[in-house]
Scaffold this motif. Structure first.
Motif, mmCIF file in Angstrom:
data_model
loop_
_atom_site.group_PDB
_atom_site.id
_atom_site.type_symbol
_atom_site.label_atom_id
_atom_site.label_comp_id
_atom_site.label_asym_id
_atom_site.label_seq_id
_atom_site.Cartn_x
_atom_site.Cartn_y
_atom_site.Cartn_z
ATOM 1 N N ASN A 214 0.792 -1.234 0.000
ATOM 2 C CA ASN A 214 0.000 0.000 0.000
ATOM 3 C C ASN A 214 0.826 1.286 0.000
ATOM 4 O O ASN A 214 0.264 2.372 0.114
ATOM 5 C CB ASN A 214 -0.981 0.035 1.179
ATOM 6 N N GLN A 215 2.138 1.163 -0.125
ATOM 7 C CA GLN A 215 2.957 2.364 -0.197
ATOM 8 C C GLN A 215 3.164 2.773 -1.654
ATOM 9 O O GLN A 215 3.137 1.931 -2.553
ATOM 10 C CB GLN A 215 4.329 2.125 0.453
ATOM 11 N N ALA A 216 3.385 4.062 -1.868
ATOM 12 C CA ALA A 216 3.601 4.571 -3.216
ATOM 13 C C ALA A 216 5.008 4.222 -3.700
ATOM 14 O O ALA A 216 5.971 4.262 -2.934
ATOM 15 C CB ALA A 216 3.423 6.077 -3.225
ATOM 16 N N GLY B 259 6.906 -9.598 -5.318
ATOM 17 C CA GLY B 259 5.699 -8.882 -4.929
ATOM 18 C C GLY B 259 4.903 -8.395 -6.124
ATOM 19 O O GLY B 259 5.220 -8.718 -7.280
ATOM 20 N N PHE B 260 3.890 -7.597 -5.822
ATOM 21 C CA PHE B 260 3.011 -7.054 -6.874
ATOM 22 C C PHE B 260 2.839 -5.553 -6.695
ATOM 23 O O PHE B 260 2.760 -5.073 -5.563
ATOM 24 C CB PHE B 260 1.614 -7.697 -6.786
ATOM 25 N N LEU C 199 -4.634 0.534 -13.817
ATOM 26 C CA LEU C 199 -4.306 0.433 -15.238
ATOM 27 C C LEU C 199 -3.625 -0.873 -15.581
ATOM 28 O O LEU C 199 -3.721 -1.346 -16.720
ATOM 29 C CB LEU C 199 -3.394 1.592 -15.635
ATOM 30 N N SER C 200 -2.908 -1.405 -14.611
ATOM 31 C CA SER C 200 -2.264 -2.699 -14.852
ATOM 32 C C SER C 200 -1.740 -3.246 -13.539
ATOM 33 O O SER C 200 -1.516 -2.508 -12.590
ATOM 34 C CB SER C 200 -1.115 -2.580 -15.860
ATOM 35 N N ILE C 201 -1.572 -4.547 -13.537
ATOM 36 C CA ILE C 201 -0.980 -5.244 -12.396
ATOM 37 C C ILE C 201 0.387 -5.726 -12.854
ATOM 38 O O ILE C 201 0.506 -6.300 -13.936
ATOM 39 C CB ILE C 201 -1.819 -6.491 -12.026
ATOM 40 N N GLN C 202 1.399 -5.460 -12.072
ATOM 41 C CA GLN C 202 2.742 -5.929 -12.462
ATOM 42 C C GLN C 202 3.240 -6.919 -11.432
ATOM 43 O O GLN C 202 2.982 -6.755 -10.236
ATOM 44 C CB GLN C 202 3.710 -4.747 -12.525
ATOM 45 N N SER D 142 1.524 -5.685 -2.474
ATOM 46 C CA SER D 142 2.081 -6.459 -1.359
ATOM 47 C C SER D 142 3.469 -5.873 -1.064
ATOM 48 O O SER D 142 3.895 -4.943 -1.743
ATOM 49 C CB SER D 142 2.239 -7.915 -1.777
ATOM 50 N N GLN D 143 4.145 -6.409 -0.090
ATOM 51 C CA GLN D 143 5.523 -5.963 0.114
ATOM 52 C C GLN D 143 6.328 -6.322 -1.136
ATOM 53 O O GLN D 143 6.149 -7.410 -1.692
ATOM 54 C CB GLN D 143 6.129 -6.651 1.350
ATOM 55 N N CYS D 144 7.181 -5.414 -1.551
ATOM 56 C CA CYS D 144 7.928 -5.624 -2.796
ATOM 57 C C CYS D 144 9.415 -5.382 -2.616
ATOM 58 O O CYS D 144 9.816 -4.499 -1.862
ATOM 59 C CB CYS D 144 7.444 -4.640 -3.862
ATOM 60 N N GLU D 145 10.189 -6.144 -3.363
ATOM 61 C CA GLU D 145 11.609 -5.842 -3.486
ATOM 62 C C GLU D 145 11.838 -5.212 -4.848
ATOM 63 O O GLU D 145 11.461 -5.796 -5.874
ATOM 64 C CB GLU D 145 12.454 -7.113 -3.439
ATOM 65 N N LEU D 146 12.442 -4.050 -4.871
ATOM 66 C CA LEU D 146 12.680 -3.355 -6.131
ATOM 67 C C LEU D 146 14.172 -3.178 -6.375
ATOM 68 O O LEU D 146 14.948 -3.030 -5.435
ATOM 69 C CB LEU D 146 12.058 -1.952 -6.076
#
Lengths: 257, 257
Positions: B43-45, B62-63, B78-81, B105-109
């Motif tokens: 839920n974070q930007a 994550g997503f 607009l899209s799910i990645q 969800s929590q993501c690693e970028l």
DNA sequence: CGCCCATTTGACAGCTTTCAAATCGCGTGG
DNA sequence: CCACGCGATTTGAAAGCTGTCAAATGGGCG
């Protein structure tokens, strides 16, 4: 570069230069691309969904739309393309067309073989990046259309489309954003906005009654741009026309409101 | 290339290779891109609309979703990645973000500076073309979403989304298209399909009642893929997963029905 | 055990669609 | 010059899908 003006491909150069093609030899290479000219009558197919695409189209005059057909036979228009635009770089770079392209009015096309474009892209990275960015702008418009069709009511949707067409017609030259001839009939507007032609008609009248537009046949006049843009929740940033400063969304110029 | 496996950027290589990166030095150059790792909570930007974008994100796990907010406050996804995808090549190549990106969800970028990507694109045309094609596939998905949101009713829309997620989850590895955990809650599904969460709930139950899906919490099982694909007017061609032969639309493999 | 968010469910309102039919615009042929 | 033909535009009335507003239920977690 005056001799460039004579090439049928000149409009493409004009478009791509916005996105970074600057070197003289890039220009020459672009204009030297092999191509053939073709006229397509209104309502005729330019590209059929599901077919292998071997050429990219430069639209020299007229209007085309891209579309998909769903199971119940309904048509959804995905975008309107106007003179000067590269149509279907998308389809041709992915081999198999995932959507159709159809002429709205009579059109003059220049067909460029995909291999020639790819070869050019490999030799001239700046050209590749410019074409890439050009497709990214198309993509930005697709995104806005998802939001438009998905989350705005009929009159907002329609006002938004009228603003988008105005801006793009002005940007591509020749017309003013607040006075132009609508290239689409009401059924095509409906298929663009996911509305029925009947409801487009009523909604068009609604905008007229509110004084947001004036109609004379297909000619649209927008007496108060800012008012229509407000009614259509239209912010021009997604068109990436380059007139707005690169800052936060608060910094848009008045003209883009 | 076993040493490549250790790079945080390896998933990007895997993705781009589908679109034409083959030379060993291209691979090395890609994996040598400067980057920094970052964790973003649910839920974070990740990117805010209207801001200048200086980095492109590779989603390692994550997503995230991309979205726009319209005037009345409504959100349109607009899209799910998903893991392995390059997020926001679109925003970063056009300087100013025209849409937001938020973690589901929590993501690693892995963050890659845009200049580094552009520089690489200039030196290695094959990499540029591969990245270009990757964004064109995103674009194809946007187009399908326009048609989905615009011209299909609630249950068709939902079935279509379930098929798309299934195909993409399977394609990106790890899950099966006919059995996976839905990454979105019902409100997010609604914002993706332009429906309210309430109606998503009812529609989900509708699919279940028709025997098209089985639910256990967020886990979705699709007992008869073909039936759901039919109900969702889903034809996988637009995903350009490369499993289908390059021919007319009549030639799709059974798995894509 | 209690809190909080996500999921469910019900009743009703509303924006759009549907289905028809009338009118208009305009190029064509008599 | 006017009648005819046909597509595009308008208009009306009624049905329908989805939204709105509330409230109940359920599940995960401290």
């Amino acid at each position: 570069m005056s001799e460039h003006l004579t090439s049928p491909l000149f409009p493409m150069l004009r478009k791509l230069e916005r996105w970074g093609v600057v070197a003289e030899d890039d220009r020459v290479a672009l204009l030297s691309l092999p191509h053939s000219l073709r006229i397509v009558e209104a309502n005729q197919a330019v590209v059929r969904e599901g077919c292998k695409v071997t050429h990219t189209c430069l639209l020299r005059s007229g209007f085309v739309h891209r579309f998909k057909v769903v199971a119940d036979g309904g048509r959804q228009i995905l975008s309107i393309q106007m003179a000067g635009e590269l149509v279907d770089l998308e389809n041709s770079m992915l081999d198999v067309a995932d959507h159709g392209v159809q002429a709205i009015s009579q059109c003059e096309l220049a067909l460029i073989p995909v291999e020639a474009l790819l070869s050019l892209a490999s030799k001239r990275p700046q050209v590749a990046v410019a074409m890439w960015r050009s497709t990214l702008v198309d993509s930005a418009i697709f995104r806005e259309w998802i939001a438009n069709v998905g989350r705005r009511d009929a009159s907002t949707r329609l006002a938004h489309l009228l603003c988008e067409l105005g801006m793009r017609l002005e940007s591509s030259g020749g017309r003013k954003r607040d006075r132009y001839t609508m290239p689409l009939n009401q059924e095509q507007i409906g298929d663009s906005l996911s509305l029925t032609a009947v409801h487009v008609n009523r909604t068009l009248r609604g905008l007229e009654d509110r004084g947001l537009i004036v109609r004379d046949k297909r000619e649209i006049t927008i007496p108060d741009w800012k008012a229509l843009a407000h009614a259509g929740d239209f912010q021009a940033g997604y068109l990436h026309l380059g007139k707005s400063p690169q800052s936060t969304s608060l910094g848009l110029p008045a003209s883009a409101q």
